[in-house]
Design an enzyme around this catalytic site. Structure first.
Site, PDB file in Angstrom:
ATOM      1  N   SER A 136       0.861  -1.175   0.000  1.00  0.00           N
ATOM      2  CA  SER A 136       0.000   0.000   0.000  1.00  0.00           C
ATOM      3  C   SER A 136       0.902   1.230   0.000  1.00  0.00           C
ATOM      4  O   SER A 136       1.862   1.314  -0.770  1.00  0.00           O
ATOM      5  CB  SER A 136      -0.930  -0.030   1.213  1.00  0.00           C
ATOM      6  OG  SER A 136      -1.787   1.087   1.250  1.00  0.00           O
ATOM      7  N   TYR A 150      -4.953   8.110  -6.337  1.00  0.00           N
ATOM      8  CA  TYR A 150      -3.977   7.151  -5.809  1.00  0.00           C
ATOM      9  C   TYR A 150      -4.405   6.655  -4.428  1.00  0.00           C
ATOM     10  O   TYR A 150      -4.447   5.441  -4.168  1.00  0.00           O
ATOM     11  CB  TYR A 150      -2.606   7.826  -5.732  1.00  0.00           C
ATOM     12  CG  TYR A 150      -1.507   6.921  -5.219  1.00  0.00           C
ATOM     13  CD1 TYR A 150      -0.834   6.063  -6.081  1.00  0.00           C
ATOM     14  CD2 TYR A 150      -1.125   6.932  -3.874  1.00  0.00           C
ATOM     15  CE1 TYR A 150       0.180   5.236  -5.624  1.00  0.00           C
ATOM     16  CE2 TYR A 150      -0.123   6.111  -3.411  1.00  0.00           C
ATOM     17  CZ  TYR A 150       0.530   5.265  -4.285  1.00  0.00           C
ATOM     18  OH  TYR A 150       1.516   4.443  -3.813  1.00  0.00           O
ATOM     19  N   LYS A 154      -5.559   2.859  -2.755  1.00  0.00           N
ATOM     20  CA  LYS A 154      -4.845   2.259  -1.634  1.00  0.00           C
ATOM     21  C   LYS A 154      -5.746   2.111  -0.406  1.00  0.00           C
ATOM     22  O   LYS A 154      -5.627   1.127   0.335  1.00  0.00           O
ATOM     23  CB  LYS A 154      -3.596   3.091  -1.300  1.00  0.00           C
ATOM     24  CG  LYS A 154      -2.555   3.117  -2.410  1.00  0.00           C
ATOM     25  CD  LYS A 154      -2.045   1.724  -2.752  1.00  0.00           C
ATOM     26  CE  LYS A 154      -0.874   1.774  -3.727  1.00  0.00           C
ATOM     27  NZ  LYS A 154      -0.366   0.417  -4.056  1.00  0.00           N
TER      28      LYS A 154
END
Length: 280
Positions: A136, A150, A154
């Site tokens: 992650s 992004y 994650k």
């Protein structure tokens, strides 16, 4: 002598993936290195032909994953550690980010790892053990302007993995979520980082993140080799943590974020609790 473990590492051609593969090889283990372009691993294969093999695979090619996993298990008999590492960065304000950009990032950071995890789990359950390492980011715990897409991917990966850890623990399978800060992996390198089309209205917010990424390659404080060693240490521990922040920047950011969340919850605790039905 201990039996070598079989590692399956995605995104293994550079950065964390390559560092993790090298650490496993140095420990005497066997690595199946997955990459879209395997030529970048030719030097490692030549140096360690009995410990490293490559598989050309784009992890977003979901239809091939079951076949690839079955082939690996057929040749090696097992998979002990799956490292879902393939990924890239993306910068853009929410309004700048297109649906296509967002979906492509979810395919890479969530749906690919989910498919690989599903494919290896029957084999790990049968062997009553294994480990799944989800790469992650500190952006999986908190976010800021420009990293919305992004971090969204994650955050999703971490939510999936937290439930997964509880589901597979009875079978002796560990789940480790790794949350690196800024490491010198090439993630910010030319042609590697992706950017949404820029809007001037976000120049002072998402734009600042854009400039940081554009100029940040090669200056990050984190050492990928030390990250790989830390991951191995965590996996070898009797009580492997669910989450492992890596780098002082990550540790400081995560702790600060947790403090901020706690402050908000405590400040609004009475309002939050006063939402139940009144007793008749």
């Amino acid at each position: 002598m201990s039996v070598p473990q079989i590692w399956l590492v995605t995104g293994a051609s550079s950065g964390f993936g390559r560092a993790i593969a090298q650490a496993a090889i140095e420990a005497g283990d066997i690595v199946v290195a997955v990459a879209r372009r395997t030529a970048a691993l030719d030097d490692l294969v030549a140096a360690h032909p009995d410990q490293l093999e490559t598989v050309a695979l784009d992890v977003t090619d979901i239809d091939r994953i079951d076949t690839v996993i079955a082939d690996i298990v057929g040749r090696h008999g097992r998979i002990d550690v799956l490292v879902n590492n393939a990924g890239r960065t993306h910068v853009g304000a929410v309004e700048e980010t297109t649906d296509a950009e967002l979906r492509a990032l979810f395919d890479l950071h969530l749906f690919g790892p989910a498919a690989l995890t599903r494919a290896v789990l029957p084999h790990m359950r049968a062997q009553r053990g294994g480990a799944i390492v989800q790469m992650s980011s500190v952006g999986g715990q908190l976010s800021f302007a420009g990293f919305s897409a992004y971090s969204a991917t994650k955050f999703a990966l971490e939510g999936l993995s937290e439930a997964l850890a509880e589901e597979v623990a009875p079978f002796g399978i560990k789940v480790l979520i790794v949350e690196p800060g800024a490491f010198r992996t090439g993630l910010f390198g030319p042609g590697t980082a992706a950017f949404s089309a820029e809007s001037e209205v976000y120049a002072d917010t998402a734009g600042a993140t854009r400039r940081m990424v554009e100029g940040g390659d090669g200056t990050q404080p984190g050492d990928p080799a030390k990250a790989a060693a830390a991951i191995r240490t965590a996996l070898a521990a009797e009580h492997t943590p669910l989450r492992l922040p890596l780098g002082s920047d990550s540790v400081d950011a995560v702790l600060g974020h947790l403090d901020a969340v706690r402050d908000d919850v405590l400040t609004w605790e009475k309002v939050s609790r006063d939402t139940t039905f009144d007793e008749n």
